[in-house]
Design a protein around this motif. Structure first.
Motif, PDB file in Angstrom:
ATOM      1  N   VAL A  60     -15.991  42.289  -0.504  1.00 32.36           N
ATOM      2  CA  VAL A  60     -14.784  41.481  -0.281  1.00 32.36           C
ATOM      3  C   VAL A  60     -14.613  41.194   1.207  1.00 32.36           C
ATOM      4  O   VAL A  60     -14.309  40.060   1.598  1.00 32.36           O
ATOM      5  CB  VAL A  60     -13.526  42.166  -0.863  1.00 32.36           C
ATOM      6  CG1 VAL A  60     -12.246  41.507  -0.357  1.00 32.36           C
ATOM      7  CG2 VAL A  60     -13.559  42.161  -2.386  1.00 32.36           C
ATOM      8  N   LEU A  61     -14.812  42.199   2.045  1.00 30.76           N
ATOM      9  CA  LEU A  61     -14.675  42.002   3.490  1.00 30.76           C
ATOM     10  C   LEU A  61     -15.586  40.884   3.976  1.00 30.76           C
ATOM     11  O   LEU A  61     -15.139  39.962   4.660  1.00 30.76           O
ATOM     12  CB  LEU A  61     -14.990  43.302   4.242  1.00 30.76           C
ATOM     13  CG  LEU A  61     -15.100  43.170   5.760  1.00 30.76           C
ATOM     14  CD1 LEU A  61     -13.781  42.713   6.370  1.00 30.76           C
ATOM     15  CD2 LEU A  61     -15.571  44.479   6.371  1.00 30.76           C
ATOM     16  N   TRP A  62     -16.856  40.935   3.628  1.00 26.47           N
ATOM     17  CA  TRP A  62     -17.805  39.934   4.112  1.00 26.47           C
ATOM     18  C   TRP A  62     -17.515  38.558   3.525  1.00 26.47           C
ATOM     19  O   TRP A  62     -17.632  37.539   4.224  1.00 26.47           O
ATOM     20  CB  TRP A  62     -19.240  40.382   3.857  1.00 26.47           C
ATOM     21  CG  TRP A  62     -19.561  41.490   4.805  1.00 26.47           C
ATOM     22  CD1 TRP A  62     -19.587  42.831   4.532  1.00 26.47           C
ATOM     23  CD2 TRP A  62     -19.813  41.364   6.206  1.00 26.47           C
ATOM     24  NE1 TRP A  62     -19.848  43.539   5.681  1.00 26.47           N
ATOM     25  CE2 TRP A  62     -20.000  42.669   6.720  1.00 26.47           C
ATOM     26  CE3 TRP A  62     -19.903  40.279   7.072  1.00 26.47           C
ATOM     27  CZ2 TRP A  62     -20.275  42.905   8.072  1.00 26.47           C
ATOM     28  CZ3 TRP A  62     -20.179  40.517   8.410  1.00 26.47           C
ATOM     29  CH2 TRP A  62     -20.357  41.820   8.893  1.00 26.47           C
ATOM     30  N   LEU A  63     -17.125  38.519   2.255  1.00 26.94           N
ATOM     31  CA  LEU A  63     -16.771  37.229   1.656  1.00 26.94           C
ATOM     32  C   LEU A  63     -15.511  36.651   2.300  1.00 26.94           C
ATOM     33  O   LEU A  63     -15.393  35.433   2.464  1.00 26.94           O
ATOM     34  CB  LEU A  63     -16.599  37.362   0.145  1.00 26.94           C
ATOM     35  CG  LEU A  63     -17.899  37.585  -0.633  1.00 26.94           C
ATOM     36  CD1 LEU A  63     -17.596  37.846  -2.109  1.00 26.94           C
ATOM     37  CD2 LEU A  63     -18.854  36.415  -0.466  1.00 26.94           C
ATOM     38  N   MET A  64     -14.579  37.511   2.686  1.00 25.92           N
ATOM     39  CA  MET A  64     -13.379  37.030   3.381  1.00 25.92           C
ATOM     40  C   MET A  64     -13.736  36.459   4.751  1.00 25.92           C
ATOM     41  O   MET A  64     -13.159  35.454   5.171  1.00 25.92           O
ATOM     42  CB  MET A  64     -12.343  38.143   3.535  1.00 25.92           C
ATOM     43  CG  MET A  64     -11.480  38.356   2.319  1.00 25.92           C
ATOM     44  SD  MET A  64     -10.603  36.865   1.770  1.00 25.92           S
ATOM     45  CE  MET A  64      -9.595  36.469   3.194  1.00 25.92           C
TER      46      MET A  64
END
Length: 178
Positions: A60-64
């Motif tokens: 989620v962090l990287w996709l955000m």
């Protein structure tokens, strides 16, 4: 579909933003309850729950981060709405973005501070920027937990606005992100 709140070809977000929105939403809706359940599962599967929860959160962090880049380089659909409504929408969206970064970062750092490196989906050990740091582990865990509850409240506000626009107003707001 009533297009009263949108103009011309500016009716939808760019395809990459729509895809990122829904992928992140699904991941968060899977990750959030997994994190909540960790405290209730038996010890023999607890580490498996942590592995999946932490790995999904890191994703989620990287996709955000990709989403922020895509959002900064994309035109948003034009919307005609009262100033207060636009301000509320911008505030909730901005806070969603903030907490979708704060929550996984604090979780990742808390895991590290408790002395457990992130082993992303059991494939790769992710470098720890802080290493074991018991003096800040509790604080990072508290930030992560509070962020999760704040994110849930923001999601509820966001979802309520979707229902309001789609069911009550019957406007095309939902279609901008589909």
């Amino acid at each position: 579909m009533n297009g009263a709140h949108m103009t011309g070809g500016d009716q939808r977000y760019a395809g990459r933003l729509r895809i990122l929105h829904w992928v992140i939403a699904v991941l968060v809706l899977a990750t959030w309850p997994l994190g909540l359940m960790i405290g209730f599962v038996k010890d023999d599967v607890k580490l498996d729950f942590y592995l999946v929860h932490e790995s999904l959160g890191f994703l989620v962090l990287w996709l955000m981060l990709v989403r922020i880049g895509a959002r900064l380089t994309s035109q948003a659909p034009r919307v005609e709405a009262p100033v207060a409504e636009k301000a509320a929408a911008h505030a909730v969206h901005g806070l969603l973005y903030v907490f979708l970064i704060v929550m996984p970062v604090s979780g990742f750092l808390a895991t590290n501070a408790h002395g457990f490196p992130l082993n992303w989906f059991g494939l790769v050990t992710v470098w720890s920027p802080i290493g074991k740091a018991p003096d800040i582990a509790f604080t990072l865990s508290a930030i992560h937990a509070w962020s999760a509850w704040i994110l849930l409240a923001l999601f509820a506000l966001h979802f309520a606005a979707v229902v309001f626009h789609h069911v009550i107003r019957r406007d095309a707001t939902l279609y901008r992100i589909l």
